[in-house]
Design an enzyme around this catalytic site. Sequence first.
Site: not given
Length: 237
Positions: A145-146
């Site tokens: 996600g990051y």
Amino acid sequence: MTRVAVVTGGSRGIGRAVAQRLARDGMAVVIGYAGNDAAAEETIKGLDNARAFKGDVAEETAMRELFDLAEREFGGVDVVVNAAGLMVLQPVAEFDLDALDRMHRTNIRGTFVVSREAARRLRRGGALINFSTSQTRLLSPTYAGYAASKAAVEALSLVLARELRGRDITVNAVAPGPTATDLFLDGKDDATVEHIAKLNPMERLGQPEDIAEVVAGLAGATRWVNGQTIFVNGGAA
């Protein structure tokens, strides 16, 4: 004429180191921060020409007011460093989508809002530096996600560099590796931190000042680097 820098995420970590480094270079500095008033005041304490502004990077009205403050107090904006960010680490199969939305709101929308304002306001000879991450190359588990949010930052930054053709404004992204900040250290035990620190050939974590030195170059005399992602990680990727 004194050059003027706006630094978001400027109250702690890499953002604080950048703000203080640019101030040492003689720039007037306006830091944006999300919530920690004491940390913001500590950052600008002792700096000759510095102001702090509290606001959400993803809110366009707040960011307009941040840039308005810089123009009103110091006459314009020459450098924008967008260091504000969130990091949530979870495996894809278990990822909390509300947390994903919060992270992407800050990392993607926030970068877009600040970059849009920078594109409208930076003076000739100016520089915009956004923040990516070396995880766009390392691609470690739990970072999906990051890393995805920061890949968007890279794309935005490199496209904007081309859109600003003819204005003598550089746009680059800086991609730190593991750096000893609260954002990185949160939730990691000592053994994990030590293991990660040994992964790069320098065998240590980066320090916020390491990243600030690179940003200072891009904000200053390094004018022939444009439309690039600069990986600052001790050789980890």
